[in-house]
Enzyme design. Structure first.
Site, PDB file in Angstrom:
ATOM      1  N   ASP A  28      48.573  38.538  43.213  1.00 34.58           N
ATOM      2  CA  ASP A  28      48.472  39.053  41.857  1.00 34.58           C
ATOM      3  C   ASP A  28      47.539  38.122  41.072  1.00 34.58           C
ATOM      4  O   ASP A  28      47.251  36.999  41.512  1.00 34.58           O
ATOM      5  CB  ASP A  28      49.875  39.088  41.244  1.00 34.58           C
ATOM      6  CG  ASP A  28      49.867  39.461  39.777  1.00 34.58           C
ATOM      7  OD1 ASP A  28      49.123  40.373  39.393  1.00 34.58           O
ATOM      8  OD2 ASP A  28      50.601  38.819  39.010  1.00 34.58           O
ATOM      9  N   ASP A  30      47.327  37.755  36.916  1.00 31.30           N
ATOM     10  CA  ASP A  30      47.999  37.144  35.760  1.00 31.30           C
ATOM     11  C   ASP A  30      49.395  36.653  36.124  1.00 31.30           C
ATOM     12  O   ASP A  30      50.208  37.399  36.657  1.00 31.30           O
ATOM     13  CB  ASP A  30      48.101  38.159  34.612  1.00 31.30           C
ATOM     14  CG  ASP A  30      46.742  38.536  34.054  1.00 31.30           C
ATOM     15  OD1 ASP A  30      46.198  37.782  33.243  1.00 31.30           O
ATOM     16  OD2 ASP A  30      46.222  39.598  34.461  1.00 31.30           O
ATOM     17  N   ASP A 211      54.332  37.674  40.395  1.00 29.95           N
ATOM     18  CA  ASP A 211      55.321  37.134  39.443  1.00 29.95           C
ATOM     19  C   ASP A 211      56.061  38.176  38.620  1.00 29.95           C
ATOM     20  O   ASP A 211      57.061  37.869  37.979  1.00 29.95           O
ATOM     21  CB  ASP A 211      54.611  36.185  38.462  1.00 29.95           C
ATOM     22  CG  ASP A 211      53.763  36.947  37.446  1.00 29.95           C
ATOM     23  OD1 ASP A 211      52.848  37.700  37.874  1.00 29.95           O
ATOM     24  OD2 ASP A 211      54.017  36.815  36.243  1.00 29.95           O
TER      25      ASP A 211
END
Length: 262
Positions: A28, A30, A211
């Protein structure tokens, strides 16, 4: 099945990955490659991260992909690297390592529907401070990280109430994230991009690092390998293991890029 994945260290993860002759590393953006920033435009990779990723993409036996909710055009500007797979808009848009781009999802009415949702979002936000409405073409994001919490709750409630009829008729879904509410088509997910890459590199050890809520689809799409949650706090997840921060992700990448590590 979701459970609280145990914490590990970048050193242990790197050692486990070193046992694989081929590695498919999917990340991922961000909150994983770069820390969450007050606004999306402030979350930029530093030169050291770019250099490390570039070294990994050019290393034999390693395939690296970044799978993000950001638009593909944004990722291309943020990560202008050779040999890197990019998947934007939650995996709906793909850039191959050679630069060829295409969509895994097509819907002629989608952009029109997203534009309608954007108008509603801007009406709900009006002139309130701390909000950001982002039309990604394939999805819509309403960011409220800098907004007053009480006002944010009021705006989000109003927005959801107004868009539910539009969503129901057009097979759209709401996806809550970290101080962002996103609407995307059903069937579009990071998990779809993970399945595509795992099918393309069936002999490689697949690893996905993320996240947020949108990364759970990617964790669940893994049939083997490692799903790595990036979070300072323990929480239920489909991931198998956990790192505490983007800084630890960067340490892992440094170890993997180290000469002679594999």
């Amino acid at each position: 099945m979701r459970k609280e994945p145990p914490m590990t260290t970048p050193e242990k993860l790197a050692a486990w990955m070193a046992a694989a002759s081929r590695l498919l590393l999917m990340l991922d953006y961000d909150g994983t490659l770069v820390p969450i920033a007050p606004t999306p435009d402030l979350a930029r990779p530093n030169p050291e991260l770019l250099a490390t990723l570039q070294k990994l993409t050019l290393s034999p036996g390693r395939v690296v992909a970044v799978i993000s909710g950001r638009k593909l055009a944004e990722l291309q500007k943020l990560l202008p690297l050779t040999g890197l797979y990019l998947a934007g808009s939650h995996g709906a848009e793909i850039q191959e390592t050679g630069g060829k781009t295409y969509r895994l999802f097509e819907n002629r009415k989608l952009e029109e529907n997203i534009s309608s949702l954007e108008r509603v979002a801007r009406e709900c936000v009006a002139n309130s401070r701390g909000f950001l409405v982002e039309n990604k073409g394939i999805s819509l994001a309403l960011h409220y990280r800098l907004a007053d919490p009480d006002l944010a709750r009021e705006v989000l409630d109003s927005f959801i109430e107004r868009v539910v009829p539009i969503m129901g008729k057009n097979r759209l879904e709401i996806l809550p994230g970290k101080k962002v509410l996103e609407i995307r088509p059903r069937g579009v997910s990071k998990g779809r991009a993970v399945q595509y890459l795992c099918g393309k590199y069936g002999g490689a050890l697949p690893v996905y690092i993320g996240d947020d809520r949108t990364d759970e689809d990617a964790f669940m799409a893994l049939k083997r390998g490692y799903g790595i949650l990036v979070s300072p706090q323990s929480r239920a997840s489909a991931a198998t293991i956990r790192l505490s921060s983007p800084r630890e992700v960067y340490t892992l990448l440094l170890l993997l890029a180290k000469e002679g590590y594999f």
